[in-house]
Design a protein around this motif. Structure first.
Motif, PDB file in Angstrom:
ATOM      1  N   GLU A  11      39.005  30.752  53.177  1.00 36.02           N
ATOM      2  CA  GLU A  11      37.854  31.555  53.596  1.00 36.02           C
ATOM      3  C   GLU A  11      38.359  32.838  54.237  1.00 36.02           C
ATOM      4  OE1 GLU A  11      34.012  31.445  56.599  1.00 36.02           O
ATOM      5  OE2 GLU A  11      35.109  29.586  56.193  1.00 36.02           O
ATOM      6  N   SER A  12      38.073  33.975  53.607  1.00 40.11           N
ATOM      7  CA  SER A  12      38.649  35.248  54.025  1.00 40.11           C
ATOM      8  C   SER A  12      37.713  36.002  54.961  1.00 40.11           C
ATOM      9  CB  SER A  12      38.969  36.099  52.795  1.00 40.11           C
ATOM     10  OG  SER A  12      37.797  36.342  52.041  1.00 40.11           O
ATOM     11  N   GLU A  13      38.130  37.202  55.346  1.00 37.24           N
ATOM     12  CA  GLU A  13      37.298  38.051  56.190  1.00 37.24           C
ATOM     13  C   GLU A  13      36.030  38.468  55.441  1.00 37.24           C
ATOM     14  OE1 GLU A  13      37.536  38.604  59.208  1.00 37.24           O
ATOM     15  OE2 GLU A  13      39.600  38.788  59.901  1.00 37.24           O
ATOM     16  N   GLY A  14      35.087  39.045  56.145  1.00 40.85           N
ATOM     17  CA  GLY A  14      33.815  39.411  55.540  1.00 40.85           C
ATOM     18  C   GLY A  14      33.812  40.746  54.826  1.00 40.85           C
ATOM     19  N   TYR A  15      35.005  41.254  54.502  1.00 41.80           N
ATOM     20  CA  TYR A  15      35.070  42.565  53.860  1.00 41.80           C
ATOM     21  C   TYR A  15      34.710  42.509  52.375  1.00 41.80           C
ATOM     22  CZ  TYR A  15      37.973  43.261  58.016  1.00 41.80           C
ATOM     23  OH  TYR A  15      38.452  43.284  59.292  1.00 41.80           O
ATOM     24  N   GLY A  16      34.826  41.315  51.778  1.00 44.89           N
ATOM     25  CA  GLY A  16      34.513  41.197  50.357  1.00 44.89           C
ATOM     26  C   GLY A  16      35.583  41.757  49.454  1.00 44.89           C
ATOM     27  N   THR A  17      36.811  41.791  49.934  1.00 47.73           N
ATOM     28  CA  THR A  17      37.924  42.283  49.122  1.00 47.73           C
ATOM     29  C   THR A  17      38.644  41.114  48.465  1.00 47.73           C
ATOM     30  OG1 THR A  17      39.296  42.247  51.114  1.00 47.73           O
ATOM     31  CG2 THR A  17      38.289  44.343  50.513  1.00 47.73           C
ATOM     32  N   TYR A  19      37.804  44.225  45.870  1.00 47.23           N
ATOM     33  CA  TYR A  19      36.565  44.657  45.243  1.00 47.23           C
ATOM     34  C   TYR A  19      36.624  44.475  43.724  1.00 47.23           C
ATOM     35  CZ  TYR A  19      35.757  46.887  49.759  1.00 47.23           C
ATOM     36  OH  TYR A  19      35.592  47.122  51.098  1.00 47.23           O
ATOM     37  N   GLU A  20      35.465  44.316  43.140  1.00 48.38           N
ATOM     38  CA  GLU A  20      35.350  44.146  41.693  1.00 48.38           C
ATOM     39  C   GLU A  20      34.527  45.296  41.119  1.00 48.38           C
ATOM     40  OE1 GLU A  20      33.625  40.316  41.142  1.00 48.38           O
ATOM     41  OE2 GLU A  20      35.274  39.242  42.131  1.00 48.38           O
ATOM     42  N   LYS A  21      35.224  46.263  40.517  1.00 47.75           N
ATOM     43  CA  LYS A  21      34.580  47.440  39.920  1.00 47.75           C
ATOM     44  C   LYS A  21      33.676  48.151  40.927  1.00 47.75           C
ATOM     45  CE  LYS A  21      34.696  45.575  35.228  1.00 47.75           C
ATOM     46  NZ  LYS A  21      33.903  45.217  34.020  1.00 47.75           N
ATOM     47  N   GLY A  22      34.184  48.303  42.137  1.00 51.23           N
ATOM     48  CA  GLY A  22      33.448  49.025  43.167  1.00 51.23           C
ATOM     49  C   GLY A  22      32.458  48.184  43.944  1.00 51.23           C
ATOM     50  N   HIS A  23      32.357  46.905  43.611  1.00 53.40           N
ATOM     51  CA  HIS A  23      31.411  46.022  44.296  1.00 53.40           C
ATOM     52  C   HIS A  23      32.163  44.945  45.073  1.00 53.40           C
ATOM     53  CE1 HIS A  23      27.967  47.763  42.175  1.00 53.40           C
ATOM     54  NE2 HIS A  23      28.705  47.721  41.072  1.00 53.40           N
ATOM     55  N   LEU A  24      31.456  44.314  46.007  1.00 56.57           N
ATOM     56  CA  LEU A  24      32.060  43.244  46.788  1.00 56.57           C
ATOM     57  C   LEU A  24      32.452  42.079  45.892  1.00 56.57           C
ATOM     58  CD1 LEU A  24      29.667  43.177  49.898  1.00 56.57           C
ATOM     59  CD2 LEU A  24      31.861  44.344  49.657  1.00 56.57           C
ATOM     60  N   SER A  25      33.437  41.337  46.333  1.00 55.18           N
ATOM     61  CA  SER A  25      33.939  40.202  45.562  1.00 55.18           C
ATOM     62  C   SER A  25      32.824  39.201  45.255  1.00 55.18           C
ATOM     63  CB  SER A  25      35.047  39.499  46.347  1.00 55.18           C
ATOM     64  OG  SER A  25      35.415  38.290  45.724  1.00 55.18           O
ATOM     65  N   SER A  26      32.902  38.614  44.080  1.00 49.78           N
ATOM     66  CA  SER A  26      31.919  37.596  43.685  1.00 49.78           C
ATOM     67  C   SER A  26      32.345  36.201  44.128  1.00 49.78           C
ATOM     68  CB  SER A  26      31.739  37.612  42.164  1.00 49.78           C
ATOM     69  OG  SER A  26      32.967  37.303  41.515  1.00 49.78           O
ATOM     70  N   LEU A  27      33.566  36.079  44.673  1.00 51.45           N
ATOM     71  CA  LEU A  27      34.053  34.777  45.131  1.00 51.45           C
ATOM     72  C   LEU A  27      33.439  34.470  46.492  1.00 51.45           C
ATOM     73  CD1 LEU A  27      37.838  35.051  44.176  1.00 51.45           C
ATOM     74  CD2 LEU A  27      35.997  33.941  42.897  1.00 51.45           C
ATOM     75  N   ARG A  28      32.440  33.575  46.494  1.00 49.57           N
ATOM     76  CA  ARG A  28      31.718  33.290  47.734  1.00 49.57           C
ATOM     77  C   ARG A  28      31.427  31.797  47.867  1.00 49.57           C
ATOM     78  NH1 ARG A  28      27.663  38.489  48.482  1.00 49.57           N
ATOM     79  NH2 ARG A  28      28.966  39.981  47.316  1.00 49.57           N
TER      80      ARG A  28
END
Length: 343
Positions: A11-17, A19-28
């Motif tokens: 479980e990583s930080e809340g940065y969403g890195t 990034y996927e093509k300029g968007h937050l990571s889809s791994l959630r």
């Protein structure tokens, strides 16, 4: 976090890195929590379930109320990885360990698969200098590390008491400084070297009904853990003998000058009501002074003598890279190297 670590999820930080093509990571994860996919435990990779190792008495209890989790545990690596596997720490027999045609197997409870059981390696695992190492201290490749637990209680507001289901005075908020997963830190628990991770590193601030700070306290504790991130290959020599983080000093630079060791930490701590804290990843000084508490009375960081002995081997690794090098046979830490002049 042991459950998701076993599957290779951190479980990583809340940065969403990243990034996927300029968007937050889809791994959630549930709750919209971001995660990274890292190395899964070798047992998970082999399709083994928790109940393939852990016993009924561990999971459901045996009628005794234990103060600490380790008192209820029966399973350790050597229960399966030994010359005569199948007997737990408490002397109970594992019903899914079988001997067939002179070989031992563990039978998967969900898939009926037969897993061959092998004893530890006769070389690296049984090297005299490693006799205090727990299996996980070398074979665990990563561990979740949550540094800095910042808690605030504000009496101007109320909070739901989850036991009484009533609103009570004092709103609690909690945050953290940063999280990591690499370079599992080592310490000594009793007679064994184990992995530790931040248990609670509390920086607590108390606010009264008028919005003024009425007090606070700090208490930092490191806790032992088997992270369940086991890999077939152990960590290499430099991971311990040349890593300040692994040895409990924290990230930074280790120096030796005029025969004396010194350490410059990266994390310099934070300012609080009770003064500046130690660095969150600083468990011990280079001279062996403990900077944080251990979660058990006999859990401690390496002392000064141990640190200096471990680090000195690190100086040798540039030339003598493996444990089976003749120089490490009957190794004498006081013997001077005929080639390299120590600072």
């Amino acid at each position: 976090r042991i459950g998701i670590s076993y599957t290779g999820i951190f479980e990583s930080e809340g940065y969403g890195t990243p990034y996927e093509k300029g968007h937050l990571s889809s791994l959630r994860l549930p709750g919209n929590r971001f995660y990274l996919k890292i190395a899964e435990d070798i047992h998970h990779k082999k399709k083994m379930a928790c109940i393939d190792c852990h016993t009924r008495e561990e999971v459901m209890g045996n009628g005794t109320s234990y103060a600490h989790y380790e008192e209820q545990l029966e399973i350790g690596c050597t229960v399966c990885h030994s010359e005569k596997p199948g007997l737990t720490r408490k002397g109970n027999k594992l019903t899914n360990v079988k001997k067939e045609q002179g070989r031992y197997f563990l039978v998967g409870r969900n898939n009926d698969q037969h897993y061959p059981l092998k004893p530890p390696g006769k070389t690296s695992c049984r090297y005299p200098g490693h006799r205090r190492l727990s299996c996980e201290s070398c074979h665990s490749s990563w561990v979740p590390q949550c540094y800095g637990c910042h808690a605030k209680r504000d009496k101007r507001e109320t909070h739901l008491d989850k036991l009484t289901l009533k609103e009570t005075k004092g709103w609690w908020e909690e945050g953290r400084s940063y999280i990591r997963y690499e370079k599992p830190m080592l310490a000594v628990w009793g007679k064994k070297v184990v992995i530790v991770t931040p248990g609670c590193q509390d920086v607590v601030t108390l606010i009264d009904e008028k919005g003024k700070i009425e007090g606070g306290f700090n208490r930092f504790t490191m806790a032992a853990i088997n992270p369940h991130t086991t890999q077939a290959k152990g960590r290499d020599c430099a991971d311990c003998h040349s890593s300040s983080k692994t040895l409990g000093l924290g990230e930074g630079t280790v120096l030796k000058k005029d025969g004396k060791w010194a350490f410059i930490p990266i994390d310099q701590g934070v300012d609080t009501l009770n003064g500046r804290t130690v660095g969150f990843d600083n468990f011990v000084t280079i001279d062996g002074k403990a900077l944080q508490h251990g979660s058990r009375k006999d859990l401690r960081p390496f002392n000064g003598e141990e640190l200096h002995r471990i680090l000195r081997v690190g100086l040798c690794l540039r030339c003598h890279k493996t444990y089976d090098d003749p120089v490490y046979t009957n190794y004498d830490p006081k013997k001077k190297c005929p080639v390299y002049k120590e600072p």
